[in-house]
Design a protein around this motif. Structure first.
Motif, mmCIF file in Angstrom:
data_model
loop_
_atom_site.group_PDB
_atom_site.id
_atom_site.type_symbol
_atom_site.label_atom_id
_atom_site.label_comp_id
_atom_site.label_asym_id
_atom_site.label_seq_id
_atom_site.Cartn_x
_atom_site.Cartn_y
_atom_site.Cartn_z
ATOM 1 N N SER A 20 4.418 -9.411 -10.272
ATOM 2 C CA SER A 20 3.649 -8.419 -9.523
ATOM 3 C C SER A 20 3.548 -7.109 -10.297
ATOM 4 C CB SER A 20 4.337 -8.160 -8.176
ATOM 5 O OG SER A 20 3.704 -7.103 -7.486
ATOM 6 N N ALA A 21 2.457 -6.395 -10.064
ATOM 7 C CA ALA A 21 2.286 -5.060 -10.653
ATOM 8 C C ALA A 21 2.885 -3.983 -9.752
ATOM 9 C CB ALA A 21 0.802 -4.782 -10.883
ATOM 10 N N TYR A 28 7.870 -7.892 -9.746
ATOM 11 C CA TYR A 28 7.770 -6.909 -10.828
ATOM 12 C C TYR A 28 9.119 -6.789 -11.544
ATOM 13 C CZ TYR A 28 7.289 -2.442 -13.230
ATOM 14 O OH TYR A 28 7.265 -1.455 -14.181
ATOM 15 N N THR A 48 -3.847 -10.675 -10.475
ATOM 16 C CA THR A 48 -3.561 -9.551 -11.366
ATOM 17 C C THR A 48 -3.502 -10.044 -12.810
ATOM 18 O OG1 THR A 48 -2.233 -8.616 -9.566
ATOM 19 C CG2 THR A 48 -2.024 -7.579 -11.721
ATOM 20 N N ILE A 51 0.038 -7.319 -16.216
ATOM 21 C CA ILE A 51 1.203 -6.679 -15.600
ATOM 22 C C ILE A 51 2.090 -6.188 -16.731
ATOM 23 C CG2 ILE A 51 3.236 -6.979 -14.127
ATOM 24 C CD1 ILE A 51 1.685 -9.259 -12.704
#
Length: 141
Positions: A20-21, A28, A48, A51
Motif C-alpha cells: 500500500s501507498a 506499506y 497503485t 509504491i
C-alpha cells in the motif's frame, strides 16, 4: 526461531500482496521493511502502480520467477484464500500471512496443498530480523 520462518527467508525473491501507498497501513510498512533491507521484492496492488518509488504489479501471476518467490500477504482472509489458490497454481511454496490475513480455511488450504504458511500472529516487522539472521542473510541497511 520457527523453521518455517528460516525457510521463508532462504527464498531468493519476495512479494507483498496488499502493498500500500498509505503509510498508516501494514501493507506499506511490510513493503518498506523489505526495501529497507535491500531485498528483491515486488509489491502487488491492482490499484497503485508505484509504491515507494517501486513499480508494482496488479496480480501475483505477474511476478518474475514465482517458483523462487516467498509471499507476504496483508489482505482480508477471503482475499488471502484466493492468493493461496493462485500461489498453488504458480508453484509458490512459502507464504507469510500477516496477522489478520489468515483464517481456519486459509490455514487448512495451505496445509492441504503443501504451502508452508507462517501465521498465528507472526509478523515480518517483529520476526523478520531474526528470520534473516537464522537464514544466514545479512542485509545491509
Amino acid at each position: 526461531m520457527e523453521p518455517a520462518i528460516k525457510a521463508f527467508f532462504t527464498t531468493p525473491r519476495f512479494a507483498v500482496v496488499g502493498a500500500s501507498a498509505d503509510t498508516a497501513k501494514y501493507g506499506y510498512k511490510v513493503f518498506a521493511w523489505y526495501l529497507s533491507h535491500n531485498m528483491p521484492v515486488t509489491g502487488i496492488n491492482p490499484k497503485t502502480p508505484v509504491i515507494l518509488s517501486q513499480q508494482t504489479v496488479a496480480d501475483l501471476d505477474q511476478i518474475e520467477s514465482p517458483g523462487e518467490t516467498a509471499v507476504s500477504v496483508i489482505t482480508p482472509p477471503a482475499v488471502t484464500l484466493k492468493v493461496l489458490q493462485k500461489a498453488k497454481q504458480l508453484g509458490i511454496e512459502r507464504v507469510w500471512c500477516q496477522p489478520g490475513s489468515e483464517s481456519t480455511e486459509v490455514l487448512q488450504f495451505a496445509k492441504d496443498n503443501g504451502i508452508t504458511c507462517i501465521a498465528n500472529g507472526a509478523c515480518v516487522l517483529v520476526d523478520g530480523e531474526s528470520g534473516l539472521q537464522s537464514a544466514g542473510r545479512e542485509w545491509k541497511l
